[in-house]
Every structure is written in structure tokens, then in C-alpha cells.
Design a protein around this motif. Structure first.
Motif, mmCIF file in Angstrom:
data_model
loop_
_atom_site.group_PDB
_atom_site.id
_atom_site.type_symbol
_atom_site.label_atom_id
_atom_site.label_comp_id
_atom_site.label_asym_id
_atom_site.label_seq_id
_atom_site.Cartn_x
_atom_site.Cartn_y
_atom_site.Cartn_z
ATOM 1 N N ASN A 79 11.456 -1.280 -0.265
ATOM 2 C CA ASN A 79 10.330 -1.862 0.462
ATOM 3 C C ASN A 79 10.470 -3.369 0.650
ATOM 4 O O ASN A 79 9.743 -3.955 1.452
ATOM 5 C CB ASN A 79 9.029 -1.554 -0.285
ATOM 6 C CG ASN A 79 8.646 -0.099 -0.171
ATOM 7 O OD1 ASN A 79 8.947 0.553 0.834
ATOM 8 N ND2 ASN A 79 7.996 0.427 -1.199
ATOM 9 N N HIS A 83 -0.796 0.853 -2.868
ATOM 10 C CA HIS A 83 -0.980 -0.214 -1.874
ATOM 11 C C HIS A 83 -0.943 0.454 -0.506
ATOM 12 O O HIS A 83 0.099 0.962 -0.078
ATOM 13 C CB HIS A 83 0.148 -1.234 -2.007
ATOM 14 C CG HIS A 83 0.117 -2.316 -0.971
ATOM 15 N ND1 HIS A 83 -1.045 -2.745 -0.354
ATOM 16 C CD2 HIS A 83 1.116 -3.076 -0.435
ATOM 17 C CE1 HIS A 83 -0.763 -3.698 0.504
ATOM 18 N NE2 HIS A 83 0.534 -3.918 0.490
ATOM 19 N N ARG A 114 1.202 -2.881 10.812
ATOM 20 C CA ARG A 114 -0.143 -3.213 10.325
ATOM 21 C C ARG A 114 -0.976 -3.803 11.444
ATOM 22 O O ARG A 114 -0.474 -4.557 12.279
ATOM 23 C CB ARG A 114 -0.034 -4.224 9.176
ATOM 24 C CG ARG A 114 -1.330 -4.360 8.387
ATOM 25 C CD ARG A 114 -1.184 -5.365 7.270
ATOM 26 N NE ARG A 114 -1.227 -6.735 7.749
ATOM 27 C CZ ARG A 114 -0.794 -7.787 7.053
ATOM 28 N NH1 ARG A 114 -0.273 -7.606 5.860
ATOM 29 N NH2 ARG A 114 -0.867 -9.002 7.557
ATOM 30 N N GLY A 145 7.104 -0.114 8.341
ATOM 31 C CA GLY A 145 7.135 -1.489 7.879
ATOM 32 C C GLY A 145 5.908 -2.290 8.253
ATOM 33 O O GLY A 145 4.912 -1.776 8.788
ATOM 34 N N ILE A 146 6.002 -3.575 8.003
ATOM 35 C CA ILE A 146 4.845 -4.457 8.125
ATOM 36 C C ILE A 146 4.414 -4.646 9.574
ATOM 37 O O ILE A 146 3.259 -4.972 9.849
ATOM 38 C CB ILE A 146 5.157 -5.813 7.454
ATOM 39 C CG1 ILE A 146 3.862 -6.563 7.160
ATOM 40 C CG2 ILE A 146 6.146 -6.629 8.274
ATOM 41 C CD1 ILE A 146 4.039 -7.710 6.207
ATOM 42 N N HIS A 148 10.652 -4.929 4.047
ATOM 43 C CA HIS A 148 9.473 -5.072 4.892
ATOM 44 C C HIS A 148 8.532 -6.179 4.427
ATOM 45 O O HIS A 148 7.477 -6.370 5.024
ATOM 46 C CB HIS A 148 8.695 -3.759 4.920
ATOM 47 C CG HIS A 148 9.459 -2.622 5.529
ATOM 48 N ND1 HIS A 148 10.052 -2.707 6.758
ATOM 49 C CD2 HIS A 148 9.730 -1.377 5.060
ATOM 50 C CE1 HIS A 148 10.653 -1.560 7.031
ATOM 51 N NE2 HIS A 148 10.477 -0.743 6.016
ATOM 52 N N THR A 149 8.881 -6.877 3.374
ATOM 53 C CA THR A 149 7.975 -7.896 2.850
ATOM 54 C C THR A 149 8.101 -9.192 3.644
ATOM 55 O O THR A 149 9.049 -9.388 4.419
ATOM 56 C CB THR A 149 8.277 -8.184 1.376
ATOM 57 O OG1 THR A 149 9.615 -8.661 1.267
ATOM 58 C CG2 THR A 149 8.100 -6.935 0.544
ATOM 59 N N THR A 162 2.366 1.875 1.182
ATOM 60 C CA THR A 162 3.587 1.121 0.911
ATOM 61 C C THR A 162 4.221 1.585 -0.391
ATOM 62 O O THR A 162 5.406 1.913 -0.430
ATOM 63 C CB THR A 162 3.293 -0.388 0.810
ATOM 64 O OG1 THR A 162 2.592 -0.789 1.973
ATOM 65 C CG2 THR A 162 4.573 -1.183 0.692
ATOM 66 N N ARG A 194 4.525 3.676 5.252
ATOM 67 C CA ARG A 194 5.120 2.543 5.974
ATOM 68 C C ARG A 194 6.298 1.955 5.218
ATOM 69 O O ARG A 194 7.016 1.104 5.725
ATOM 70 C CB ARG A 194 4.084 1.476 6.282
ATOM 71 C CG ARG A 194 3.570 0.699 5.108
ATOM 72 C CD ARG A 194 2.732 -0.476 5.586
ATOM 73 N NE ARG A 194 2.315 -1.310 4.479
ATOM 74 C CZ ARG A 194 2.046 -2.606 4.575
ATOM 75 N NH1 ARG A 194 2.161 -3.212 5.734
ATOM 76 N NH2 ARG A 194 1.670 -3.299 3.530
ATOM 77 N N GLY A 195 6.504 2.394 3.969
ATOM 78 C CA GLY A 195 7.626 1.911 3.180
ATOM 79 C C GLY A 195 8.861 2.782 3.356
ATOM 80 O O GLY A 195 8.908 3.709 4.168
#
Length: 474
Positions: A48, A244, A262, A258-259, A51-52, A400, A216-217
């Protein structure tokens, strides 16, 4: 045995994300011979962490790109706010204090930072953003690991961590769907994440509704090693229904979106469920303090779906989504395009508009512009949806990572009912439930992973090299 697996190994690291890499680099710098077993193929390495975007950091003055100061007590209070007190205070404060020394360490190991982005979470004082995002961080750490002589094997699925009494002896691993092989080491660090990509496990914890969740992760965190360790008597920590989870675009892929999937429009929107009913205060607080609750809120709605509606006034107030919104000239037409009852949606938006009151609108801070006589209320940023065109997004819960994990002490040692294992340490999302009993604080997952990854690597190397180490408590 594949050549890359041939030892002897001082430290075996299971996992290939931020925590695993911090452990591997730290152990290698201590002089250990290190093997990383990453379950993903090379293009998808990094878990993950790919994606941070940022790292939450305590600091007592300007530090790198961070402005002002962010003291331990304020940081801890922020954590208490989102977890509602469900945390291990000793571990949480240890992570918070240790974060200050981590940022310079990260820069020294190739990570580059940039000021916080505008139009998204306003975190310039608390969170340092990665230049190039999480993938750049992951690539920097892999490059550093390579320079230090760490061996990395991809598509390495660890199926069993073999224990004899209170000691680890070897792992059983299959590489690229090949035969199972036994790889021995003097110590092991487990950093292979939670179980969120095993939808069957999610459904056992959450019920059938979990099959409608989007992950999403990374799809490679299926909890195989976590399950194996729990089955062998290791102590668990965390609630399997806690995770999360944020609200993401309903058009996102089942895994690994991934992010970018969002949606940050909620504070400026009217959010309804499939029955065109509002179900929560969209303006409860600033978005950095509320974005992580919306995944669970949508998960509790019929069909695990919601819809965020805005008008032209709000279109440029948030980070653009990766998918374009559905657009219409009237609310009724928008409802029709979203598959909602046009008359019911128009009535809900009409009631909301009637409840709005005049006042000064301020998009980046709580402005008190609230509805009156409406249930549930909207307590900030409540402006009528009356300026066409109108836009709509379908929302889904996007998980996530899960919080069920292994119990560890401050030295990252994995605990059993009869005490700690002698040469097994854990880090990252696999232990995050010790600190995150519920809720989520932006950037804190990376902080937990970095702090405990370094601790685990240091301890594992010290054990393997038969050095005695006393953990320094920040």
C-alpha cells in the motif's frame, strides 16, 4: 532451490512495502545479510505504500518542508480524536516521539519531500508530502536496499512461518507459483500487511455486505502470514471489523485503485443513499479530520453505496477526481443519470436548500454556515444546490488496510500467550491495530510503518549478529 533464495540469511523480511524496506535497510546497515520476500511482481512492489502521499511527523520547529511545530501532546490529541481513545498510549507516544528522527533518516535514504498540496488536505504543519508520491518513496528504498546488497525476490508467496517452540527456523515459500521451498534464517521480520484483499475473510468479519466493498489497496495483502501466525498461537490485536476505509468513486476497480480514486467533494456536497435520503452531517469538521469516516458511513448504507451531489459553485473547491462527474442541468436529470428516483432526489435537495441560511462561506475552515431545522444537519459549508450545471459522484467504501494484527511490544517482538517469540519481529500494517483501535489519522500509517520497521530491523539484525541491543526509547 532458486539461486536467489540460497542463504545463509541473517534476516528474512516477509513483505515489500515501507515497513519491510525500513527493516531491511536498517538490518543491512547493521551488517546483516538480508533477504526480502515480496509477494507482488516487481511492477507492483511496495504494498500500500505505493499509494501513499505523506508522513505525519512530530517536530519542535520548522523541519524540512514542515512549517511551525507539531508537539507530542497535540499529535496524541489528534490521534485520540479519530480513535475515540481506542489506542495503546505507550506505543502511540513511542511512535509519535520517534517520528521526529525518522524524517531526516528518510531523506538520508533517498526520500524527497515537497510542501503539502493545495486543494486537498491542509496539512503543511503536520504532514510531509513525498515528491513523486509513494511510488517514488518505494523506488528510493529499493534502490538503497540494492546498494546495501539486500536480495529481493518477487512473486514470493510465504505460506508458513515455521516455529519450533519460541523460535523461528525457516519460512515455506513459493516463487512465481513454483514448488514450495524452505528458506532458513537467523531471524525474521513480518511486514506483509493485513487481510483486506481476502474478501471471504472480510465477509466473515463484516457479513455479506463486505462483498460490495472496493479494495483501494494492493491485492497482494491477503493475510496469509497473519492467519498462519494466529493459528500458531500468536496473540492478536485489533478488531477485524475495523479498517482504514474512505469513500471512493464507485467506478474504481475492485482492487488497487489507490489514492486517486478518493473523492474529496463531501464537505461541499449533499450526500444521499440509494433511497435519496441524507444520512450524515457532510460538514461536521474539516476534511482532514473526517475523510476517513466516510468509508464506514457508506458501508452502512443500503447496497453499500452513496451519492455526492454538488453544483457549479463547488466544482473547483477540491482535488479533481480521476473519473469525471456525472453532469446535468437539473437535479432531476442528475438523479436520472445516477439511477436515482428524480422526484425523491429533487425533494431531498429542495428540503436541504430551504434549510440553508445566509452567511459567509469559507472553504478551508469551519465557517458555521449551517442548515436550520434539518435532520441530519449540515453544520458547515451549507450552501443551496441551485447553480447549474449539477454534478454527481457515486461513492463506495474503499478499504486500504484492516486493523486485525499481531500484538507486539515496543521492541516489535511478536507476542504469544507464553511470552515473546525470540527471533520474530513484526511491523507496518500487520501491527497497526495496536495503535489504531478505530478511525484513521492522515499519514499515520506511514509513521507506524517507518518507526516499527526500523525498530524491527535493528532488533532482528542484533539478534542475528549476536549483538546485544538495548532499545532506545524516544
Amino acid at each position: 532451490m532458486a539461486n536467489d533464495l540460497q542463504g545463509p540469511w541473517d534476516v528474512i523480511v516477509v513483505g515489500g512495502g515501507n515497513a519491510a524496506l525500513c527493516a531491511a535497510i536498517t538490518a543491512a546497515e547493521a551488517g546483516a545479510r538480508v533477504l526480502i520476500l515480496e509477494g507482488a511482481p516487481k511492477p507492483y512492489r511496495g504494498g500500500n505504500s505505493r499509494h501513499t502521499r505523506n508522513f505525519r511527523c512530530m517536530h519542535r520547529g520548522p523541519l524540512s518542508v514542515l512549517t511551525g511545530s507539531y508537539a507530542e501532546d497535540e499529535y496524541f490529541d489528534d490521534l485520540l480524536l479519530v480513535t475515540k481513545g481506542k489506542t495503546d498510549e505507550a506505543l502511540a507516544r513511542f511512535v509519535i516521539r520517534s517520528s521526529e528522527e525518522c524524517l531526516p533518516w528518510m531523506e538520508a535514504h533517498g526520500v524527497r519531500f515537497q510542501p503539502s498540496l493545495s486543494g486537498t488536505l491542509s496539512l503543511s504543519r503536520t504532514n510531509a508530502f513525498f515528491l513523486g508520491g509513494g511510488k517514488a518513496l518505494v523506488n528510493a528504498y529499493y534502490n538503497m536496499a540494492q546498494d546495501l546488497g539486500v536480495t529481493v525476490v518477487y512473486e514470493a508467496q510465504v505460506t508458513h512461518v515455521v516455529l519450533e517452540g519460541d523460535r523461528f527456523t525457516h519460512v515455506e515459500v513459493s516463487v512465481a507459483s513454483g514448488p514450495t521451498e524452505c528458506v532458513s534464517g537467523k531471524s525474521v521480520v513480518l511486514a506483509s500487511g493485513g487481510f483486506q484483499s481476502d474478501v471471504d475473510w472480510l465477509a466473515r468479519a463484516w457479513g455479506p455486505a463486505a462483498r460490495n466493498f472496493l479494495i483501494r489497496g494492493t491485492p497482494y495483502n491477503r493475510g496469509v502470514v497473519l492467519r498462519d501466525m494466529l493459528d500458531q498461537g500468536c496473540e492478536s490485536v485489533g478488531d477485524p471489523t475495523q479498517c482504514h476505509a474512505v469513500a471512493i468513486d464507485g467506478r474504481a476497480p475492485k482492487y488497487d485503485g489507490g489514492i486517486v480514486t478518493r473523492l474529496d467533494c463531501v464537505p461541499f456536497a449533499v450526500v444521499v443513499n440509494k433511497h435519496c435520503e441524507r444520512f450524515y452531517d457532510e460538514g461536521e469538521d474539516v476534511w482532514p479530520k473526517r475523510y476517513a469516516i466516510w468509508g464506514r458511513l457508506v458501508a452502512a448504507q443500503p447496497g453499500q453505496v452513496g451519492y455526492a451531489l454538488i453544483d457549479a459553485k463547488s466544482y473547483n473547491l477540491f482535488m479533481p477526481s480521476v473519473f469525471p462527474p456525472v453532469k446535468a442541468d437539473t437535479i432531476g436529470e442528475l438523479g436520472q443519470k445516477l439511477g436515482l428516483d428524480p422526484a425523491k432526489l429533487s425533494a431531498t435537495v429542495g428540503a436541504f436548500n430551504d434549510a440553508c441560511r445566509p452567511g459567509k462561506f469559507h472553504p478551508t475552515e469551519r465557517d458555521g454556515l449551517a442548515t436550520e431545522g434539518l435532520t441530519p444537519p449540515k453544520t458547515n459549508w451549507a450552501r443551496p444546490l441551485e447553480t447549474p450545471p449539477f454534478y454527481g459522484y457515486q461513492l463506495r467504501p474503499g478499504v486500504t488496510f484492516t486493523y486485525l494484527g499481531l500484538r507486539v511490544t515496543q521492541d516489535a517482538a511478536v507476542q504469544t500467550r507464553s511470552g515473546p517469540l525470540r527471533n520474530v519481529w513484526a511491523a507496518g500494517e500487520m501491527i497497526a491495530g495496536s495503535i489504531l483501535g478505530q478511525g484513521y489519522l492522515a499519514g499515520f500509517g506511514m509513521t507506524i510503518g517507518t518507526v516499527f520497521g526500523r525498530v524491527a530491523g535493528r532488533q532482528a539484525a542484533a539478534h542475528a549478529l549476536t549483538k546485544k541491543e538495548t532499545l532506545r526509547v524516544a
